[in-house]
Design a protein around this motif. Structure first.
Motif, short mmCIF file in Angstrom:
data_model
loop_
_atom_site.label_atom_id
_atom_site.label_comp_id
_atom_site.label_asym_id
_atom_site.label_seq_id
_atom_site.Cartn_x
_atom_site.Cartn_y
_atom_site.Cartn_z
N LEU A 31 0.82 -1.21 0.00
CA LEU A 31 0.00 0.00 0.00
C LEU A 31 0.86 1.26 0.00
CD1 LEU A 31 -2.86 -0.88 2.54
CD2 LEU A 31 -3.08 -0.51 0.08
N VAL A 288 -1.43 -0.70 8.43
CA VAL A 288 -2.24 -0.87 7.22
C VAL A 288 -3.38 0.13 7.19
CG1 VAL A 288 -3.80 -2.46 6.03
CG2 VAL A 288 -1.63 -3.30 6.92
N GLY A 292 -3.68 3.20 4.54
CA GLY A 292 -4.86 3.21 3.68
C GLY A 292 -5.68 4.47 3.83
N PHE A 309 -14.31 2.47 5.24
CA PHE A 309 -13.05 1.73 5.24
C PHE A 309 -12.89 0.94 6.53
CE2 PHE A 309 -8.48 1.36 6.02
CZ PHE A 309 -8.02 0.86 4.81
N THR A 313 -13.03 -3.11 6.77
CA THR A 313 -11.83 -3.78 7.27
C THR A 313 -12.15 -4.62 8.50
OG1 THR A 313 -10.53 -1.89 6.49
CG2 THR A 313 -9.42 -3.44 7.95
#
Length: 353
Positions: A31, A288, A292, A309, A313
């Motif tokens: 990412l 992460v 993101g 998001f 997730t």
């Protein structure tokens, strides 16, 4: 008698082990690379990295706090409410009561331990499901927060807060935000406790099988209370940092941190030590999420993209955690399959550790 499944080849086992252990870490690196190539002028800069480390420090600390009860198979849904109460109490003691800020912070840390221990007592000795119990105590904490603030914000006077207090969050060390080092310190302590001390091993045994833990003599209720008390201590510390960051007492701010904390803790249980809540995995999961969110934010995502998001997730994290647990169970069953000369083992629910 059915034949056991054929053993997997060594490359397959290594591939599965590496993917389960380091897959999320590789995703974080991927990412970062993708966003750096897509946004070369803004994303891979020192200012952006410092901003990510600073903005995600409190969610990371709260996620580490949530990790402790999860290791015992319990969930503390009061951490968001506790964060709001802790930071309001810091502001109340410093601004309205005139306490020296070190004493106010110490009082809030001690209060976090007490509240966490009470959560553990209610769950273990009251025999109430941790979801229900901590949701109820969290609602009571929210009521206390509203009572202390009378529903309004606590704003310092013209002289503001002591600079030494706000520097807890605003300072830098080695060119990086100081809160990032707090995260590393909390993660290091938690890693030592869970991975290197008997306390951590007891918590993991309780999380795997409370009945087996009781059979081998572990006082499950006592250690579960310890886990909730440790979570309360970390939540209190996060509340101190939140007060130093915001410099006002906002009675409703803590709830915004609840979902990211659980996403980080649950997603972290799928990596480094798959199937177990662990400090290093939580750090990777938070990385992460941070990368993101920063990336989609720089692409101009709307305000609703963040909860979308986080929620998505969380569903992925729970699914991966369940898959990892089932795979470990299947692997353990295959590895421990008795030979024809051995009597059949007791059912899993009655089998001692």
């Amino acid at each position: 008698m059915t034949n056991p499944p054929p053993p997997r080849s060594l490359p397959d086992r290594l591939h599965g082990h590496l993917l389960g252990t380091y897959g999320l870490l590789a995703l974080a690196a991927l990412l970062f690379l993708v966003f750096s190539l897509s946004l070369p002028g803004t994303f891979p800069t020192r200012d952006n990295i410092s901003s990510i480390l600073s903005n995600q420090s409190i969610p990371a600390i709260l996620a580490l706090g949530a990790t402790i009860p999860i290791a015992t198979g319990k969930f503390d849904l009061s951490i968001g409410y506790g964060l709001g109460l802790a930071h309001v109490m810091v502001m109340q003691l410093i601004v309205n009561e005139g306490w020296p800020w070190p004493l106010a912070c110490l009082a809030v840390l001690c209060g976090g331990v007490v509240v966490g221990a009470l959560n553990g007592v209610i769950v273990e000795f009251g025999q109430i499901d941790s979801f229900i119990a901590t949701l109820g105590t969290g609602s009571m904490m929210y009521a206390c927060t509203g009572w202390i603030t009378d529903g309004t914000r606590i704003v310092p006077g013209p002289q503001g807060l002591p600079a030494s207090f706000t520097d807890l969050y605003a300072s830098t060390f080695l060119g990086l935000p100081l809160p990032a080092f707090y995260v590393l310190a909390v993660a290091a302590v938690l890693w030592v406790v869970l991975e290197r001390l008997p306390l951590g091993r007891y918590l993991y045994v309780i999380g795997s099988s409370p009945r087996a833990a009781g059979i081998i003599g572990i006082p499950t209720r006592t250690y579960s209370v310890y886990a909730f008390a440790g979570s309360g201590l970390v939540v209190g510390f996060a509340g101190v940092l939140l007060a130093a960051q915001q410099q006002i007492g906002n009675p409703s701010v803590g709830l915004d941190y609840l979902l990211p904390a659980f996403v980080g803790a649950l997603l972290g249980s799928t990596t480094i030590r798959p199937g177990r809540a662990n400090a290093l995995g939580t750090l990777v999961a938070v990385a992460v999420l941070a990368i993101g969110l920063a990336g989609i934010g720089q692409f101009g995502a709307q305000f609703w993209a963040t909860p979308l998001f986080n929620g998505g997730t969380l569903l992925i994290a729970v699914g991966l955690a369940g898959y990892s647990a089932r795979r470990r169970l299947r692997g353990g069953t295959s590895a421990s399959r008795p030979s024809r000369a051995e009597p059949p083992a007791a059912p899993a629910k009655d089998r001692p550790l």
